[in-house]
Design a protein around this motif. Sequence first.
Motif, PDB file in Angstrom:
ATOM      1  N   VAL A 320      -7.438   3.101   8.753  1.00  0.00           N
ATOM      2  CA  VAL A 320      -6.436   3.913   9.433  1.00  0.00           C
ATOM      3  C   VAL A 320      -7.121   5.176   9.926  1.00  0.00           C
ATOM      4  CG1 VAL A 320      -4.282   5.191   9.203  1.00  0.00           C
ATOM      5  CG2 VAL A 320      -4.554   3.001   8.018  1.00  0.00           C
ATOM      6  N   GLU A 321      -7.013   5.418  11.193  1.00  0.00           N
ATOM      7  CA  GLU A 321      -7.683   6.562  11.823  1.00  0.00           C
ATOM      8  C   GLU A 321      -7.283   7.877  11.148  1.00  0.00           C
ATOM      9  OE1 GLU A 321      -7.682   8.665  16.234  1.00  0.00           O
ATOM     10  OE2 GLU A 321      -7.337   6.499  16.067  1.00  0.00           O
ATOM     11  N   SER A 322      -8.271   8.681  10.824  1.00  0.00           N
ATOM     12  CA  SER A 322      -8.083  10.014  10.241  1.00  0.00           C
ATOM     13  C   SER A 322      -7.413   9.979   8.872  1.00  0.00           C
ATOM     14  CB  SER A 322      -7.257  10.913  11.182  1.00  0.00           C
ATOM     15  OG  SER A 322      -7.866  11.012  12.443  1.00  0.00           O
ATOM     16  N   MET A 323      -7.540   8.852   8.147  1.00  0.00           N
ATOM     17  CA  MET A 323      -6.946   8.757   6.821  1.00  0.00           C
ATOM     18  C   MET A 323      -7.880   7.965   5.916  1.00  0.00           C
ATOM     19  SD  MET A 323      -3.057   7.715   5.856  1.00  0.00           S
ATOM     20  CE  MET A 323      -2.339   8.208   4.280  1.00  0.00           C
ATOM     21  N   ASP A 324      -8.248   8.548   4.799  1.00  0.00           N
ATOM     22  CA  ASP A 324      -9.159   7.890   3.871  1.00  0.00           C
ATOM     23  C   ASP A 324      -8.507   6.632   3.291  1.00  0.00           C
ATOM     24  OD1 ASP A 324     -11.779   8.310   2.210  1.00  0.00           O
ATOM     25  OD2 ASP A 324     -10.235   7.765   0.749  1.00  0.00           O
ATOM     26  N   SER A 325      -9.310   5.589   3.136  1.00  0.00           N
ATOM     27  CA  SER A 325      -8.761   4.322   2.646  1.00  0.00           C
ATOM     28  C   SER A 325      -8.176   4.461   1.243  1.00  0.00           C
ATOM     29  CB  SER A 325      -9.852   3.246   2.657  1.00  0.00           C
ATOM     30  OG  SER A 325     -10.910   3.568   1.763  1.00  0.00           O
ATOM     31  N   ALA A 326      -8.792   5.291   0.412  1.00  0.00           N
ATOM     32  CA  ALA A 326      -8.287   5.470  -0.948  1.00  0.00           C
ATOM     33  C   ALA A 326      -6.902   6.110  -0.944  1.00  0.00           C
ATOM     34  CB  ALA A 326      -9.255   6.315  -1.766  1.00  0.00           C
ATOM     35  N   LYS A 327      -6.666   7.019  -0.005  1.00  0.00           N
ATOM     36  CA  LYS A 327      -5.359   7.669   0.082  1.00  0.00           C
ATOM     37  C   LYS A 327      -4.294   6.660   0.514  1.00  0.00           C
ATOM     38  CE  LYS A 327      -2.884  11.553   2.196  1.00  0.00           C
ATOM     39  NZ  LYS A 327      -2.977  12.716   3.118  1.00  0.00           N
ATOM     40  N   VAL A 328      -4.650   5.782   1.457  1.00  0.00           N
ATOM     41  CA  VAL A 328      -3.697   4.764   1.895  1.00  0.00           C
ATOM     42  C   VAL A 328      -3.313   3.858   0.727  1.00  0.00           C
ATOM     43  CG1 VAL A 328      -3.325   2.794   3.429  1.00  0.00           C
ATOM     44  CG2 VAL A 328      -4.572   4.795   4.261  1.00  0.00           C
ATOM     45  N   ALA A 329      -4.315   3.404  -0.020  1.00  0.00           N
ATOM     46  CA  ALA A 329      -4.050   2.517  -1.154  1.00  0.00           C
ATOM     47  C   ALA A 329      -3.242   3.218  -2.231  1.00  0.00           C
ATOM     48  CB  ALA A 329      -5.369   2.006  -1.720  1.00  0.00           C
ATOM     49  N   PHE A 330      -3.539   4.495  -2.455  1.00  0.00           N
ATOM     50  CA  PHE A 330      -2.804   5.266  -3.461  1.00  0.00           C
ATOM     51  C   PHE A 330      -1.328   5.372  -3.086  1.00  0.00           C
ATOM     52  CE2 PHE A 330      -1.129   9.325  -5.027  1.00  0.00           C
ATOM     53  CZ  PHE A 330      -1.352   9.191  -6.395  1.00  0.00           C
ATOM     54  N   ARG A 331      -1.070   5.666  -1.823  1.00  0.00           N
ATOM     55  CA  ARG A 331       0.319   5.784  -1.389  1.00  0.00           C
ATOM     56  C   ARG A 331       1.042   4.441  -1.437  1.00  0.00           C
ATOM     57  NH1 ARG A 331       1.438   9.332   3.841  1.00  0.00           N
ATOM     58  NH2 ARG A 331       3.533   8.727   3.119  1.00  0.00           N
ATOM     59  N   LEU A 332       0.345   3.382  -1.097  1.00  0.00           N
ATOM     60  CA  LEU A 332       0.961   2.060  -1.183  1.00  0.00           C
ATOM     61  C   LEU A 332       1.392   1.748  -2.614  1.00  0.00           C
ATOM     62  CD1 LEU A 332      -1.354  -0.041   1.157  1.00  0.00           C
ATOM     63  CD2 LEU A 332       1.069   0.450   1.541  1.00  0.00           C
ATOM     64  N   ASP A 333       0.553   2.120  -3.550  1.00  0.00           N
ATOM     65  CA  ASP A 333       0.861   1.867  -4.955  1.00  0.00           C
ATOM     66  C   ASP A 333       1.979   2.776  -5.450  1.00  0.00           C
ATOM     67  OD1 ASP A 333       0.577   0.900  -7.622  1.00  0.00           O
ATOM     68  OD2 ASP A 333      -0.714   2.612  -8.092  1.00  0.00           O
ATOM     69  N   ARG A 334       1.816   4.077  -5.251  1.00  0.00           N
ATOM     70  CA  ARG A 334       2.744   5.044  -5.829  1.00  0.00           C
ATOM     71  C   ARG A 334       4.106   5.062  -5.137  1.00  0.00           C
ATOM     72  NH1 ARG A 334       2.059   7.387 -10.624  1.00  0.00           N
ATOM     73  NH2 ARG A 334       2.920   9.344  -9.845  1.00  0.00           N
ATOM     74  N   GLU A 335       4.115   4.906  -3.834  1.00  0.00           N
ATOM     75  CA  GLU A 335       5.369   5.046  -3.091  1.00  0.00           C
ATOM     76  C   GLU A 335       6.066   3.723  -2.790  1.00  0.00           C
ATOM     77  OE1 GLU A 335       4.796   7.507   0.380  1.00  0.00           O
ATOM     78  OE2 GLU A 335       3.323   8.755  -0.682  1.00  0.00           O
ATOM     79  N   TYR A 336       5.281   2.625  -2.764  1.00  0.00           N
ATOM     80  CA  TYR A 336       5.873   1.355  -2.353  1.00  0.00           C
ATOM     81  C   TYR A 336       5.683   0.235  -3.378  1.00  0.00           C
ATOM     82  CZ  TYR A 336       5.947   3.780   2.125  1.00  0.00           C
ATOM     83  OH  TYR A 336       6.167   4.711   3.128  1.00  0.00           O
ATOM     84  N   GLY A 337       4.925   0.485  -4.419  1.00  0.00           N
ATOM     85  CA  GLY A 337       4.706  -0.534  -5.438  1.00  0.00           C
ATOM     86  C   GLY A 337       3.872  -1.704  -4.956  1.00  0.00           C
ATOM     87  N   ILE A 338       2.972  -1.442  -4.004  1.00  0.00           N
ATOM     88  CA  ILE A 338       2.134  -2.499  -3.434  1.00  0.00           C
ATOM     89  C   ILE A 338       0.690  -2.306  -3.899  1.00  0.00           C
ATOM     90  CG2 ILE A 338       1.266  -3.547  -1.311  1.00  0.00           C
ATOM     91  CD1 ILE A 338       3.823  -2.567   0.072  1.00  0.00           C
ATOM     92  N   ALA A 339       0.128  -3.331  -4.511  1.00  0.00           N
ATOM     93  CA  ALA A 339      -1.234  -3.256  -5.046  1.00  0.00           C
ATOM     94  C   ALA A 339      -2.225  -3.853  -4.056  1.00  0.00           C
ATOM     95  CB  ALA A 339      -1.321  -3.999  -6.384  1.00  0.00           C
ATOM     96  N   VAL A 340      -3.118  -2.994  -3.541  1.00  0.00           N
ATOM     97  CA  VAL A 340      -4.236  -3.426  -2.705  1.00  0.00           C
ATOM     98  C   VAL A 340      -5.496  -2.750  -3.253  1.00  0.00           C
ATOM     99  CG1 VAL A 340      -2.815  -3.763  -0.641  1.00  0.00           C
ATOM    100  CG2 VAL A 340      -3.906  -1.539  -1.058  1.00  0.00           C
ATOM    101  N   ARG A 341      -6.617  -2.989  -2.605  1.00  0.00           N
ATOM    102  CA  ARG A 341      -7.852  -2.331  -3.032  1.00  0.00           C
ATOM    103  C   ARG A 341      -8.434  -1.537  -1.874  1.00  0.00           C
ATOM    104  NH1 ARG A 341     -13.468  -4.992  -5.526  1.00  0.00           N
ATOM    105  NH2 ARG A 341     -14.671  -3.072  -5.445  1.00  0.00           N
TER     106      ARG A 341
END
Length: 389
Positions: A320-341
């Motif tokens: 995702v442009e201008s967004m660290d991959s770790a931050k995207v995965a963290f938000r997916l987990d914390r805000e949406y309950g979706i587990a990715v790596r």
Amino acid sequence: MNRNADKPVIYLDHAATSWPKPAAVLEAMHHSMLEEAANPGRGGHRMAVSAGRVLMRTRMELGRLFGVSNPNDIVFMPNTTAALNQAIKGLLRSGDHVIATMIEHNSVRRPLEYMRREHGVQVDYVQADEFGMINPSEIAALCRPNTRMIVCNHSSNLLGSILPVADIAEIAKSRGAVLLVDAAQSAGVMDIHVEHLGIDMLAFPGHKGLLGPQGTGGLYIHPSIDLIPLIHGGTGSQSEEADQPSIRPDRYEAGTPNTVGIAGLGAGVRHVLQEGPAVIGRREWELTQLLMGRLSSVSGLRLLGPKLGEPRTGIVSFTVESMDSAKVAFRLDREYGIAVRAGYHCTPLAHRVSNTTDGGAVRSSVGCDTTEADTEALANAIVEIVGSV
């Protein structure tokens, strides 16, 4: 705020470990622990004999799955990493030349670099294009008179690309080299017949597409190949000898095996055989196409690997442009309950190929129980996250 703490997880990290496991896997492990968790091959009493049957049955099921005529040519290992280390360090010697690719996992690259540094093995890496594909003719061009091994993954754990193993096998055979295939992402989701494909050694995990527990895996070794064992010790056979036994699989299975885990692996393999690897793989591919179709319209998002409609395993990685991959995965987990790596996925060379060395990538990966609703939830979450950047 974790607004999904009490909701079931949407698990899209199957490329790391499949979950949940089939009920039959849990039942087999429970039965093994209760009824037959003695030491196989180390005694003649009924529990030891029963434990030995568990190992043999699982070996035979794996033989059916991979087209191996003699199940004793399949050696149990704790994971694919151990299997690859056994294959690489057990075969290569000083002065040998080995060819790998630029999309290999560190379980291949690090043993190769160790053998280069400590034992004088020569190593070349074949370039891949940005989609994770290689040209077999470039492998042929790198072959030398001392080329002892060609090693490649069947499918990239970052890009999902599928390599032409049969074509690579023809090159290896014509040059008198051994072909080692890393099936970490293909075992259980693609038809693999070692004789038809020309594979000399196949390293595979038990805990991914084969649906078994962690701590299981194995290595198929062609009967013409003799590896120096990495581990020496008790096998329950030829105990009076100072040297490691020459018979298989004992030669490569020193120490007490993970009988309970192998019982679970056997149940997982039977589940895969019942469903059919190609059927599972097709279902997973269809899910990747739905997901890619949704994500391809998200502004600022770049999909990695083969294009929409092309063959791939169940992996969809993206940045995702201008967004660290770790931050995207963290938000997916914390805000949406979706587990990715997120991150570099133990394959830095593949990140060079895909030009994602700066921040890595988010990797989603489907499994045999993933639903369209799961992929739809991920796509909707990504749309919200990107819109909030």
